[in-house]
Each structure stands twice: as C-alpha cells, then as structure tokens.
Design an enzyme around this catalytic site. Sequence first.
Site, PDB file in Angstrom:
ATOM      1  N   GLU A  95      -5.634  -8.059  -0.311  1.00 40.05           N
ATOM      2  CA  GLU A  95      -6.314  -7.803   0.966  1.00 40.05           C
ATOM      3  C   GLU A  95      -7.767  -7.453   0.690  1.00 40.05           C
ATOM      4  OE1 GLU A  95      -4.835  -4.916   3.689  1.00 40.05           O
ATOM      5  OE2 GLU A  95      -2.742  -5.464   3.397  1.00 40.05           O
TER       6      GLU A  95
ATOM      7  N   GLU B  68       0.792  -1.229   0.000  1.00 43.63           N
ATOM      8  CA  GLU B  68       0.000   0.000   0.000  1.00 43.63           C
ATOM      9  C   GLU B  68       0.829   1.287   0.000  1.00 43.63           C
ATOM     10  OE1 GLU B  68      -2.990  -0.164   3.069  1.00 43.63           O
ATOM     11  OE2 GLU B  68      -4.161  -1.639   1.957  1.00 43.63           O
TER      12      GLU B  68
END
Length: 381
Positions: free
Chosen positions: A196, A92
């Site tokens: 995720e 991320e």
Amino acid sequence: EDDMNPRVLKTEGFKHLDRVIDACAKHGIYTILDMHTAPGGQNTDWHSDAGTHIANFWIHKDFQDRYVWLWEQLAKHYKDNTWIAGYNPMNEPTDSEHVRLITLYDRLHDTIRAIDKNHALFWDGNTFASDFSHFGESHKRWTNSAYGIHDYSGYGFPAADELYSGTSEQRRRLRRSYEKKKEWMAQRGLCVWNGEWGPVYARREYEGDATDKINESRYLVLKDQLAIYNEDRLSWSIWLYKDIGFQGMVYVSRETPYMQLFKDFLLKKHRLAADAWGADESHIQQSYAPLIELIKEKVAPTEEQQHIYPWPVWKLENRIGRLSRNILVSEFLVREWAEHFRGKSTEEIDEIAQSFKFSNCNKRDGLNKVLTENASLVAGK
C-alpha cells in the site's frame, strides 16, 4: 462466518471474491488476497472494523482460532487457482507485545502450507506494516514468502508540515522512511512488497483555488516515490486501485444523485474532520486544542508518559483524534447520514446507488498520467 455462528462457513461469501478474481484473470491480472480485517480487529485503527481503538484480536484466543480456521477455508477454496499470486494473511497488524504476531504467523504458515504449498505468502510487518524489528530469524521457517511494507509518505496528506516540492531534503526524508521500513529484509536479502502507498488528493469543493497547486505537489510525491522503487526494482500495489474518491484513478462525479443529495452533509463531515483518512484538521483545531493541552499539562506532561502504543504512528494528538472524532463524533453522524434516505422509494435508492458506477466517475488525469508513464518506463527496461 459471523459472530453469532462462528466457524460455520457461508459458502455464498465466496461469490463476489470469485467474481473479482475471475474478472482480473480475463485481463491477465493476478490477484493477491488480503485479509484486511480479522475477527476482533487486528489493529487499533478504524479500518480493521472493530469499532474501537483496541485490537481485541490479540487478547482473545477465540478470535485467533476463528482467523486461522477462516484461512483454512480460503486455502482449500483457492489452492488450485493459478491466477492468485498469493495470500497476504493479515493487513497492518498492531500487536503491542510484538511476539504474539510471530507466534501467530508461525501457526498460520503451517496451517496454510498443510493445504496449499504453492501460493506465495506476503507477511505484513507489525505496527501498520512498518516494523520488522522483532521478526528475528523467522524467515528461515516460512517458505515461499515475501514481506509487506506500507510506504505512505506524510507529504502526500493534508497534515504535512510543508508542501512537497522535491527538494533534496524532502527526497532524503522520503527515502529514509522507505529504507527504515525494509531494513530487516535488506539485511537478509529477502523479497519486499510495498502493498500500500500513495497520496490523497485535494477536492475543489473543499480546497477551492488551491486544489491544482496541492495536487501537483502530490503528483510529485508520487513520481519521486516511484523513482525510488524503480531504482530498487521494488514490487508495489498502490492503494487507489479500489478507491473512487479521495485517492483513486477515478472519482464520483459531483453531478450524480448521491453527491447532490449529500453535498451539504459531506462538507460538514469534512470540516469536522470526522474521517480519519487524510483528514484536514484546520477547521477544528481550536476546538480540540484545550483537550490536548489539558492532557499534556495535567495527565501526561512528558513525552515518555505520552508513549502509548502504537507510538510514534499515533502521537498524542492522533490518539485524541481517533477516539474523539473518528469514533465519537462519527458515531453521532451516522443517523444524520441515514436520514437522507428516509421516504425514498426503492427506485430512488437504486438511482442514488448508480452514482458509483464507473460510467458516472471522472478520471483523475494527473494521477493516471504519472502511472501510465511509469508503466511504460518499467516495461521498456
């Protein structure tokens, strides 16, 4: 390595990583190594462990050099391990300029490939694995690669505008959010991995009689997301594999020493919305509303003025929450948490730690049922 002794390898750092990889291998499970936090913090959120809301990784070359060096060490150590499916080099990222991320990925690709030509590379998109708009034709340079999205749905969290019931409009929004994230890959026929995703779940000690209704709604979010992924034959890794509380297949029993000792503190922390992840802000909205209104009226009255990266993932209210609650308030709570251990013997502390053993966890049956049924469905195709 550590900040006071950078680029000096601590070989003992491989101990637990090797143990987990070997344990998975014994059960026929492949591992993807995810660099979840880089030196200096590669994103603006709490889970990059930077301790601030500034992603210093992108503005200090030494952090980037240490990061590339660390991947050299990892590649050397694991290049011949066939139970590793690949490397997820950066979790991320939030590069406000976008181009620095691509330059770094180019450098990292060449560094890893000079050592390890076999393991797949899973590249997260920018802005919390959601934005590939600046990736251009970079995929032509990167060998044996897949591209990672994180497909969390707002319907799976307490701040959702409405309780999810699977209406056609809600399902359309689920699909639109997902398709927007993978648009760049879809246009080029590239491999997408959803690294995720997954809802969080209500807890009876906080949500009371509403718990079952909320969780049934969250299981439906899960089912409808899985239906989309199965239709697309999308590979995924649900976040809850490592969670033993708010999101996971198991959760720590409320009867354990830890949960009994911290019962009042955890309730206080919940009502203060000190945790960023899935916070229920209903108890503290009235306290923060004057600050939000002050900024909207006196500082940034237009939406354009409120656009500070990573917008729109962080809107004005999210930014205020991150800085005021998740950093400031949480900092003051640390000492209160630690005080619970004062005067405890080594044996007592060990007993408290045992609370987190698998044998002391309860199964989240509704979630496990959905995942089991999906596994059977996919296996049967």
